[in-house]
Design a protein around this motif. Structure first.
Motif, PDB file in Angstrom:
ATOM      1  N   ARG A   1      52.987  -9.309 -16.689  1.00  0.00           N
ATOM      2  CA  ARG A   1      53.702  -9.352 -15.414  1.00  0.00           C
ATOM      3  C   ARG A   1      54.017 -10.779 -14.981  1.00  0.00           C
ATOM      4  NH1 ARG A   1      50.735  -4.794 -11.558  1.00  0.00           N
ATOM      5  NH2 ARG A   1      51.302  -2.963 -12.805  1.00  0.00           N
ATOM      6  N   LEU A   2      53.222 -11.746 -15.403  1.00  0.00           N
ATOM      7  CA  LEU A   2      53.417 -13.131 -14.994  1.00  0.00           C
ATOM      8  C   LEU A   2      54.213 -13.938 -16.008  1.00  0.00           C
ATOM      9  CD1 LEU A   2      49.832 -13.858 -13.611  1.00  0.00           C
ATOM     10  CD2 LEU A   2      51.923 -13.575 -12.288  1.00  0.00           C
TER      11      LEU A   2
ATOM     12  N   SER B   1      50.227 -20.017 -12.623  1.00  0.00           N
ATOM     13  CA  SER B   1      50.621 -18.737 -13.226  1.00  0.00           C
ATOM     14  C   SER B   1      50.010 -18.579 -14.613  1.00  0.00           C
ATOM     15  CB  SER B   1      52.152 -18.651 -13.314  1.00  0.00           C
ATOM     16  OG  SER B   1      52.738 -18.756 -12.036  1.00  0.00           O
TER      17      SER B   1
ATOM     18  N   THR C   1      57.412 -15.545 -14.535  1.00  0.00           N
ATOM     19  CA  THR C   1      57.124 -16.695 -13.669  1.00  0.00           C
ATOM     20  C   THR C   1      56.791 -17.922 -14.486  1.00  0.00           C
ATOM     21  OG1 THR C   1      56.289 -15.186 -11.971  1.00  0.00           O
ATOM     22  CG2 THR C   1      55.681 -17.507 -11.781  1.00  0.00           C
ATOM     23  N   VAL C   2      55.981 -17.749 -15.532  1.00  0.00           N
ATOM     24  CA  VAL C   2      55.613 -18.874 -16.395  1.00  0.00           C
ATOM     25  C   VAL C   2      56.852 -19.457 -17.071  1.00  0.00           C
ATOM     26  CG1 VAL C   2      54.356 -19.495 -18.498  1.00  0.00           C
ATOM     27  CG2 VAL C   2      53.266 -18.074 -16.772  1.00  0.00           C
TER      28      VAL C   2
ATOM     29  N   THR D   1      59.235 -21.299 -14.340  1.00  0.00           N
ATOM     30  CA  THR D   1      58.674 -22.562 -13.837  1.00  0.00           C
ATOM     31  C   THR D   1      58.595 -23.616 -14.940  1.00  0.00           C
ATOM     32  OG1 THR D   1      56.456 -21.620 -14.193  1.00  0.00           O
ATOM     33  CG2 THR D   1      57.366 -21.509 -11.967  1.00  0.00           C
TER      34      THR D   1
ATOM     35  N   LEU E   1      52.944 -24.540 -10.017  1.00  0.00           N
ATOM     36  CA  LEU E   1      53.115 -23.089 -10.084  1.00  0.00           C
ATOM     37  C   LEU E   1      53.044 -22.604 -11.530  1.00  0.00           C
ATOM     38  CD1 LEU E   1      53.663 -20.448  -8.630  1.00  0.00           C
ATOM     39  CD2 LEU E   1      56.127 -20.938  -8.753  1.00  0.00           C
ATOM     40  N   PHE E   2      53.577 -23.379 -12.446  1.00  0.00           N
ATOM     41  CA  PHE E   2      53.492 -23.038 -13.863  1.00  0.00           C
ATOM     42  C   PHE E   2      52.034 -22.980 -14.305  1.00  0.00           C
ATOM     43  CE2 PHE E   2      52.838 -25.004 -18.074  1.00  0.00           C
ATOM     44  CZ  PHE E   2      53.325 -23.984 -18.885  1.00  0.00           C
TER      45      PHE E   2
ATOM     46  N   SER F   1      44.157 -12.295 -15.939  1.00  0.00           N
ATOM     47  CA  SER F   1      44.643 -11.026 -15.419  1.00  0.00           C
ATOM     48  C   SER F   1      44.455  -9.919 -16.437  1.00  0.00           C
ATOM     49  CB  SER F   1      46.128 -11.140 -15.055  1.00  0.00           C
ATOM     50  OG  SER F   1      46.652  -9.876 -14.687  1.00  0.00           O
TER      51      SER F   1
ATOM     52  N   VAL G   1      46.243 -17.769 -14.096  1.00  0.00           N
ATOM     53  CA  VAL G   1      46.041 -16.406 -13.612  1.00  0.00           C
ATOM     54  C   VAL G   1      46.383 -15.390 -14.703  1.00  0.00           C
ATOM     55  CG1 VAL G   1      46.830 -14.697 -11.941  1.00  0.00           C
ATOM     56  CG2 VAL G   1      46.392 -17.033 -11.203  1.00  0.00           C
ATOM     57  N   MET G   2      47.382 -15.685 -15.511  1.00  0.00           N
ATOM     58  CA  MET G   2      47.784 -14.771 -16.568  1.00  0.00           C
ATOM     59  C   MET G   2      46.659 -14.589 -17.586  1.00  0.00           C
ATOM     60  SD  MET G   2      51.216 -14.846 -18.903  1.00  0.00           S
ATOM     61  CE  MET G   2      50.780 -16.391 -19.678  1.00  0.00           C
TER      62      MET G   2
ATOM     63  N   CYS H   1      56.868 -27.101  -9.012  1.00  0.00           N
ATOM     64  CA  CYS H   1      57.170 -26.194 -10.138  1.00  0.00           C
ATOM     65  C   CYS H   1      56.083 -26.262 -11.198  1.00  0.00           C
ATOM     66  CB  CYS H   1      58.527 -26.565 -10.745  1.00  0.00           C
ATOM     67  SG  CYS H   1      59.944 -26.176  -9.700  1.00  0.00           S
TER      68      CYS H   1
END
Length: 365
Positions: free
Chosen positions: A65-66, A53, A69-70, A73, A49-50, A60, A56-57, A46
């Protein structure tokens, strides 16, 4: 230090803090203890992934959009490791990011939800009622402080943006007004030379022509010489009048004034030795103003390249920035006005949004 460099340093510091927060979990695990309420690999998954994300955010073109998810996680990482209290600080980061990217409703949901997560983490570590309430309240206040700071920064940025746009528009209007005043003064001087000096010299040439036919031989040579000088002077006056009427606008200096001292984007200007007429120069100045204004308001660009060159069919302005661009171009009032203004002169405008935002303007010279 430029705004873009400050943003990069801020992003690096945020990611660094997030990495440091994972250190207590790693140290507890290395000590042979269990730092999580579930499988340790699940917590690391987790948290990885945090971080991914989050990274990438920041890179991006469409970071909102992310955001979900942030947020999910981050909450999972806090609830899976309730005994490591410092992990809850990521909830404050999530709310601050939401305040930067989303609207008030989303920010309110994130603030309340993250406060509840902080309280649940206290429950999972067998805290008292007071511990639960204090955890939720403290992290709630930290989030409010972060949102306040972000909103203040956004207001300052919007104020700076409006000032930059107003300054660009004011400088463009000033240059056009100054050139109009100079052009009017040149036209007045040209008319005075043509109407007064030119007519008087024409009359003088005619009088000398008559005198040359009536003068005796010794004086005839002097009259002919005076007539030649008068004709030469009349030709010089006509040449001066033509130059005053057709003098080109100093486009390089005018464009330098418009883009001077912009905080963002950084403008790279190159102007060849071109000599557009007054109408074409005014159209190019207005086009540059609109391009700079769009780069400030919409593109989020770090750099803007402007180039004015001469081609066979006229003077061409090429503009390009390294901003976000757009997949579908909708012409607002500014871009539509640019196309109309150039079209009235017999020129054309082309837009390119594949990489950043690009404009090609051609005006007849």
């Amino acid at each position: 230090m430029s705004d873009s460099r400050l943003e990069r340093w801020g992003t690096a510091c945020l990611l660094g803090v997030c990495l440091v927060i994972a250190c207590p979990v790693a140290l507890t695990q290395l000590a042979g203890e269990r730092p999580t309420v579930g499988p340790v690999w699940l917590w690391w998954g987790c948290y990885a992934l945090f971080l991914a994300s989050l990274f990438v955010m920041f890179l991006s073109a469409r970071p909102p959009r992310l955001l979900g998810t942030v947020a999910v996680t981050a909450a999972a990482a806090v609830l899976l490791a309730p005994h490591v209290a410092w992990t809850a600080i990521v909830l404050v980061f999530v709310t601050a990011i939401a305040a930067h990217l989303a609207g008030p409703r989303t920010v309110a949901v994130a603030l309340v939800g993250n406060s509840v997560v902080a309280g649940l983490a206290a429950v999972l570590r067998d805290g008292s009622v007071m511990d639960v309430v204090l955890s939720a309240a403290i992290y709630g206040m930290l989030q409010v402080s972060a949102v306040w700071a972000v909103m203040s920064e956004r207001r300052n940025a919007e104020t700076s943006e409006r000032l930059a746009v107003a300054n660009t528009e004011l400088r463009a209007a000033t240059e056009l007004l100054a050139e109009s005043s100079r052009s009017g003064e040149r036209l007045r001087i040209a008319r005075e030379l043509h109407d007064l000096v030119g007519h008087q010299l024409t009359a003088l040439v005619l009088e000398l022509e008559v005198a040359a036919h009536k003068a005796d031989e010794p004086a005839k040579a002097h009259v002919d010489r005076a007539r030649g000088l008068a004709r030469d002077l009349l030709g010089d006056v006509r040449t001066a009048v033509g130059e005053l009427r057709g003098r080109a606008v100093p486009l390089d200096r005018a464009l330098q004034e418009i883009v001077m001292d912009l905080p963002r984007p950084r403008v790279h200007l190159r102007v060849e030795e071109v000599e557009p007429d007054e109408a074409s120069a005014a159209a190019l100045i207005r086009c540059v103003q609109e391009v700079v204004t769009n780069a400030i308001r919409h593109a989020r660009a770090d750099n803007l390249w402007l180039e004015v060159v001469r081609e066979e069919d006229g003077v061409v302005l090429n503009a390009r920035d390294d901003g976000c661009g757009t997949s579908v171009l909708r012409l607002g009032n500014g871009l539509a006005g640019m196309r109309e203004r150039v079209g009235q002169l017999g020129g054309d405008v082309a837009f390119d949004t594949r990489e950043g935002f690009g404009v090609r303007v051609r005006v007849p010279s």
